[in-house]
Design an enzyme around this catalytic site. Structure first.
Site, PDB file in Angstrom:
ATOM      1  N   HIS A  60       1.603  14.428 -34.199  1.00 32.69           N
ATOM      2  CA  HIS A  60       2.356  13.291 -33.720  1.00 32.69           C
ATOM      3  C   HIS A  60       1.885  13.011 -32.283  1.00 32.69           C
ATOM      4  O   HIS A  60       1.161  13.511 -31.631  1.00 32.69           O
ATOM      5  CB  HIS A  60       3.617  14.058 -33.803  1.00 32.69           C
ATOM      6  N   ASP A 116       4.715   6.767 -28.202  1.00 33.93           N
ATOM      7  CA  ASP A 116       4.572   5.445 -27.816  1.00 33.93           C
ATOM      8  C   ASP A 116       5.766   5.144 -27.046  1.00 33.93           C
ATOM      9  O   ASP A 116       6.797   4.688 -27.856  1.00 33.93           O
ATOM     10  CB  ASP A 116       4.004   4.666 -28.786  1.00 33.93           C
ATOM     11  N   HIS A 119       7.865   2.062 -25.465  1.00 32.12           N
ATOM     12  CA  HIS A 119       7.490   0.556 -25.202  1.00 32.12           C
ATOM     13  C   HIS A 119       7.877   0.047 -23.744  1.00 32.12           C
ATOM     14  O   HIS A 119       7.598  -0.987 -23.510  1.00 32.12           O
ATOM     15  CB  HIS A 119       8.599  -0.184 -26.144  1.00 32.12           C
ATOM     16  N   HIS A 138       8.642   5.608 -30.176  1.00 31.28           N
ATOM     17  CA  HIS A 138       8.245   5.886 -31.519  1.00 31.28           C
ATOM     18  C   HIS A 138       6.929   6.750 -31.587  1.00 31.28           C
ATOM     19  O   HIS A 138       6.258   6.639 -30.805  1.00 31.28           O
ATOM     20  CB  HIS A 138       8.245   4.926 -32.441  1.00 31.28           C
ATOM     21  N   CYS A 139       6.910   7.565 -32.512  1.00 32.91           N
ATOM     22  CA  CYS A 139       5.695   8.274 -32.835  1.00 32.91           C
ATOM     23  C   CYS A 139       4.744   7.088 -33.662  1.00 32.91           C
ATOM     24  O   CYS A 139       5.281   6.145 -34.151  1.00 32.91           O
ATOM     25  CB  CYS A 139       5.822   9.322 -34.134  1.00 32.91           C
ATOM     26  N   HIS A 192       5.432   7.582 -40.013  1.00 39.23           N
ATOM     27  CA  HIS A 192       6.467   8.502 -39.048  1.00 39.23           C
ATOM     28  C   HIS A 192       7.567   7.546 -38.706  1.00 39.23           C
ATOM     29  O   HIS A 192       8.530   8.387 -38.439  1.00 39.23           O
ATOM     30  CB  HIS A 192       5.224   8.882 -37.928  1.00 39.23           C
ATOM     31  N   MET A 229      10.931   8.961 -37.147  1.00 39.05           N
ATOM     32  CA  MET A 229      10.542   9.458 -35.318  1.00 39.05           C
ATOM     33  C   MET A 229      10.454   8.065 -34.541  1.00 39.05           C
ATOM     34  O   MET A 229       9.715   7.621 -34.076  1.00 39.05           O
ATOM     35  CB  MET A 229       9.124   9.755 -35.599  1.00 39.05           C
ATOM     36  N   HIS A 240      27.038  -7.094 -35.241  1.00 38.10           N
ATOM     37  CA  HIS A 240      28.248  -7.593 -35.532  1.00 38.10           C
ATOM     38  C   HIS A 240      29.345  -6.721 -35.329  1.00 38.10           C
ATOM     39  O   HIS A 240      29.389  -5.700 -36.022  1.00 38.10           O
ATOM     40  CB  HIS A 240      28.292  -8.616 -36.748  1.00 38.10           C
ATOM     41  N   GLU A 285      29.080 -13.694 -31.096  1.00 39.93           N
ATOM     42  CA  GLU A 285      29.573 -12.996 -32.391  1.00 39.93           C
ATOM     43  C   GLU A 285      28.501 -12.129 -33.263  1.00 39.93           C
ATOM     44  O   GLU A 285      29.118 -11.004 -33.574  1.00 39.93           O
ATOM     45  CB  GLU A 285      29.919 -14.276 -33.404  1.00 39.93           C
ATOM     46  N   THR A 286      27.370 -12.588 -33.163  1.00 33.74           N
ATOM     47  CA  THR A 286      26.340 -11.701 -33.787  1.00 33.74           C
ATOM     48  C   THR A 286      25.211 -11.813 -33.088  1.00 33.74           C
ATOM     49  O   THR A 286      24.928 -12.915 -32.619  1.00 33.74           O
ATOM     50  CB  THR A 286      26.083 -12.165 -35.260  1.00 33.74           C
ATOM     51  N   HIS A 331      24.978  -7.595 -39.990  1.00 34.08           N
ATOM     52  CA  HIS A 331      25.509  -8.596 -40.761  1.00 34.08           C
ATOM     53  C   HIS A 331      24.720  -9.066 -41.671  1.00 34.08           C
ATOM     54  O   HIS A 331      24.901 -10.441 -42.133  1.00 34.08           O
ATOM     55  CB  HIS A 331      26.145  -9.720 -39.579  1.00 34.08           C
TER      56      HIS A 331
HETATM   57 CU   LIG Z   1       4.856  11.614 -35.795  1.00 33.40          CU
END
Ligand SMILES: [Cu+2]
Length: 376
Positions: free
Chosen positions: A131, A134, A136, A171-172, A181, A186, A291, A315-316, A342
């Site tokens: 594993h 990452d 962002h 995330h992985c 993954h 993950m 929503h 609203e959304t 929604h």
């Molecule tokens: Cu992983």
């Protein structure tokens, strides 16, 4: 360790080395990764105060201040990867999940802009797979993915500077097997607060009383010839069939916080009339459109980045896959509110729904039953 386990683990690791479109990319940055590891830490970072944070399970969020106190710090987090079976609906459907710290999503981390995030990533010997992580919110080396590839029994420490304010997915992303993954659980999010806290974009501070973290997750569980969901001994055993379902792009479940009903009924999120609530919502793989039924987003950063002025009175809102968003709302009426994706099929049929239970006094001015439903 059984022979079968050994074979599965070896074959999975070999698969990781050869499969997938991203493999050449990972290989290309590996050299830079070594350089980065070899460089000594700059002196000024070594002199910064360090804060060790104990992470908590979503939807809850570890204690933090909204305005930064003092200058930048090094904030230490530990994530331990757990490959584990989880139950994802009321019918007892089982998933061979991969998790950060045992939960889907992984915990929300909170720091301030210009802090340094220092993450220890542990992959215990008891796991089968390789594993990494990452972020962002990070800059360079596949978001840290190239510096954190850990086999079972290994750990790595990554440090990055949180230069951008906002909520961001992590995330992985192991070589060759990224979507498997991610859709096995993950992923999580980090919130990088502006040092002065949140504002409405016009200079007004908008501090929250509570923050909840909702991680939306699409799952792809294989079925047998009778249409029943299949169970597998290990995560490795589930790989081939799961990949086939993933390639249909048709999730079998879309849930908040790891399971249908994880945030409804007795597990509902709590608030009171007058409370200012920040909802951080991430989806690492698919688009979503949160929503709040009977409420609004007073201030919404749909793509989660706090240097942009928030949209008001929403609203959304639309959160693209691979993004975390944030919505700020002051509850004005008591009752039970459904908070949903929604796409209502995804909410009601596949599970993407939560509840807020809100206490307080009803405001007749905002709404009243002029005539209750009755015969004419
Ligand atoms: Cu992983």
């Amino acid at each position: 360790m059984s022979e079968q386990f050994q074979v599965t683990r070896r074959s999975m690791l070999a698969g990781a080395a050869i499969a997938g479109a991203l493999t050449p990319l990972v290989g290309a940055v590996a050299a830079h990764a070594e350089e980065a590891v070899a460089k000594a830490a700059p002196v000024d970072i070594a002199s910064l105060p360090r804060v060790k944070v104990d992470l908590v399970k979503p939807p809850f969020v570890h204690a933090h201040t909204q305005k930064a106190e003092g200058g930048p710090k090094v904030i230490e987090f530990t994530l331990t990867i757990e490959e584990k079976k989880i139950v994802i609906d009321e019918q007892g459907t089982e998933l061979n999940a991969m998790t950060f710290n045992g939960s889907v999503p992984g915990p929300l981390m909170v720091v301030h802009q210009d802090d340094y995030v220092e993450v220890t990533l542990n992959n215990p010997e008891t796991n089968q797979l390789q594993h990494n992580i990452d972020f962002h919110s990070a800059t360079g080396a596949l978001g840290g993915g190239a510096l954190t590839v850990v086999n079972p029994g290994e750990s790595a420490v990554l440090r990055f500077k949180a230069t951008k304010a906002g909520v961001f997915v992590y995330h992985c992303a192991p070589p060759g097997m990224v979507p498997w993954h991610v859709t096995s659980g993950m992923n999580g999010a980090i919130m990088v607060l502006p040092r002065e806290g949140l504002t409405d974009g016009k200079g007004k501070s908008i501090a929250y009383d509570k923050v909840y973290y909702v991680g939306e997750q699409d799952f792809y569980v294989p079925r047998d010839e009778n249409g029943n969901f299949k169970k597998y001994e290990s995560v490795g055993d589930a790989y081939a069939d799961t990949l086939e379902v993933m390639r249909t792009l048709t999730p079998t479940h879309i849930v908040f916080n790891g399971a249908v009903g994880a945030l409804t009924g007795d597990n509902a999120l709590k608030a009171a009339v007058g409370e200012k609530v920040l909802i951080v919502h991430s989806q690492a793989n698919r688009d979503t459109r949160p929503h709040l039924i009977g409420g609004h987003g007073d201030y919404v950063w749909a793509t989660g980045k706090f240097r942009n002025p928030p949209d008001v009175d929403q609203e959304t809102w639309f959160i693209p896959g691979g993004t975390a968003g944030a919505a700020f709302y002051t509850f004005e009426q008591p009752g039970i509110y459904a908070y949903v994706n929604h796409n209502l099929i995804e909410a009601f049929e596949l599970g993407a729904a939560a509840h807020f239970t809100v206490t307080g006094d009803w405001n007749d001015d905002l709404m009243t039953a002029v005539r209750a439903p009755s015969g004419t």
